[in-house]
Design an enzyme around this catalytic site. Structure first.
Site, mmCIF file in Angstrom:
data_model
loop_
_atom_site.group_PDB
_atom_site.id
_atom_site.type_symbol
_atom_site.label_atom_id
_atom_site.label_comp_id
_atom_site.label_asym_id
_atom_site.label_seq_id
_atom_site.Cartn_x
_atom_site.Cartn_y
_atom_site.Cartn_z
ATOM 1 N N GLU A 52 -10.888 -8.545 33.132
ATOM 2 C CA GLU A 52 -11.284 -10.138 32.951
ATOM 3 C C GLU A 52 -10.514 -10.535 34.248
ATOM 4 O OE1 GLU A 52 -13.219 -11.618 31.404
ATOM 5 O OE2 GLU A 52 -13.756 -10.331 29.860
ATOM 6 N N CYS A 226 -37.266 -17.282 33.639
ATOM 7 C CA CYS A 226 -37.314 -17.888 32.150
ATOM 8 C C CYS A 226 -38.513 -16.941 31.368
ATOM 9 C CB CYS A 226 -37.951 -19.379 32.390
ATOM 10 S SG CYS A 226 -36.633 -20.310 33.046
#
Length: 321
Positions: A52, A226
């Site tokens: 992270e 999309c």
DNA sequence: AACGCGTGGGC
DNA sequence: TGCCCAAGCGT
């Protein structure tokens, strides 16, 4: 997010048939997630934390190899804590923003000294560690410890801005972002939608990972794909005809000739040298503007990324050569 | 709250 | 090419 232009519709946590966004995205993630090393089940909480920190503002592709080498060399916080900062900075290499490496070093020392060499599992304790902020604390709590906490990064904010608020972009981060995502996590509580939902409390971390993955691979900043989106039929932005962003435009990052570039050059010289270097060696790294070079060297000293020896030479912190 | 902080890849 | 972007944080 989207406070100025967002639609007024409530978050589509459930549709008329009672299925939630998580019911769609969690299975989608299990089928389509990239096989990243820090997502493997054997990865320790320490491994998750290191990933992270490395991934803060640095693309996945550049993190994979350094992450492997890092965990092999320093498999536990105490191992890294015992290393000199110079070793840490050289291992960090060219990941960028080397102050992250210094903060990770300090976090490892705190974990080793104050937490029994165990990465904490609660958000507040994690946030108290150097270099661990709102996002990273929740990412570790969720991905390493399975906690049901909202994990909100730039990808998640973009996905929520589009799918929930119907905006093309997320705009500036806001305190509201956490609550926006919390309601999307499975296991919220009793209720018709919760009763009918196929996802549960234990899937909350997977839902966060799924939101991030969707933003990173499909609902990307430029040129969203999309046609491949699993929640296209629930997307508020799509429903509104994909209107252009009408909010404030983000200021472009400057680079050429900035202090950031000069600091990078100076540090690159130190990293590449086996030990301390002379002032002349650093001067040669940036001849364009001596005053700027001097100022940058000073700021590196202030940041603790460089130290000066008694003989006047400069070195990475703790570097004896 | 806006700004500074590294580095490199994609279009 | 030059510009935009990338799992943020600390001040």
């Amino acid at each position: 997010m989207g406070t100025t232009t967002s639609s007024t519709s409530a978050a589509p946590t459930a549709t008329a048939d009672g299925t939630t966004l998580a019911d769609v995205l969690v299975p989608w993630f299990r089928a389509h997630a990239r096989d990243l090393p820090w997502r493997r089940p054997e990865t320790t909480a320490w491994g998750v934390l290191v990933s992270e920190i490395m991934l803060q503002q640095t693309p996945v592709a550049r993190v994979e190899e350094p992450w492997r080498a890092w965990l092999e060399r320093w498999p536990r916080p105490s191992a890294m804590a015992a290393a000199p900062a110079s070793d840490v900075l050289r291992a960090w290499g060219k990941l960028g923003y080397p102050r992250r490496a210094l903060r990770l070093h300090a976090a490892a020392q705190a974990i080793a000294a104050d937490h029994g060499d165990v990465v904490p599992d609660d958000v507040a304790t994690l946030e108290s560690l150097p270099g661990i902020g709102t996002y990273t604390a929740r990412a570790v709590a969720a991905f390493a410890h399975g906690q049901r906490v909202p994990v909100v990064d730039t990808n998640v904010r973009r996905v929520v801005a589009r799918a929930v608020h119907g905006d093309a972009e997320a705009g500036a981060a806001a305190a509201r972002d956490l609550a926006d995502v919390e309601v999307l996590l499975p296991g919220a509580g009793a209720g018709d939608a919760a009763e009918r939902s196929s996802t549960r409390h234990d899937d909350a971390a997977t839902m966060s990972a799924a939101l991030m993955e969707l933003g990173a691979t499909v609902c990307v900043a430029r040129g969203p794909r999309c046609a491949d989106c699993p929640i296209l039929d629930r997307c508020a932005w799509q429903r509104r005809g994909r209107p252009a962003w009408d909010g404030p435009v983000r200021k472009a990052q400057t680079w050429a000739g900035t202090d950031r570039q000069v600091r990078g050059r100076l540090l690159d010289v130190l990293r590449g040298a086996p030990g301390p270097v002379t002032a002349e060696a650093l001067e040669a790294a940036w001849l364009t503007n001596p005053a700027q070079r001097a100022g940058c060297l000073d700021s590196l000293l202030v940041d603790g990324l460089v130290e000066q020896l008694a003989d006047g030479r400069f070195a990475l912190p703790g570097d004896v050569g």
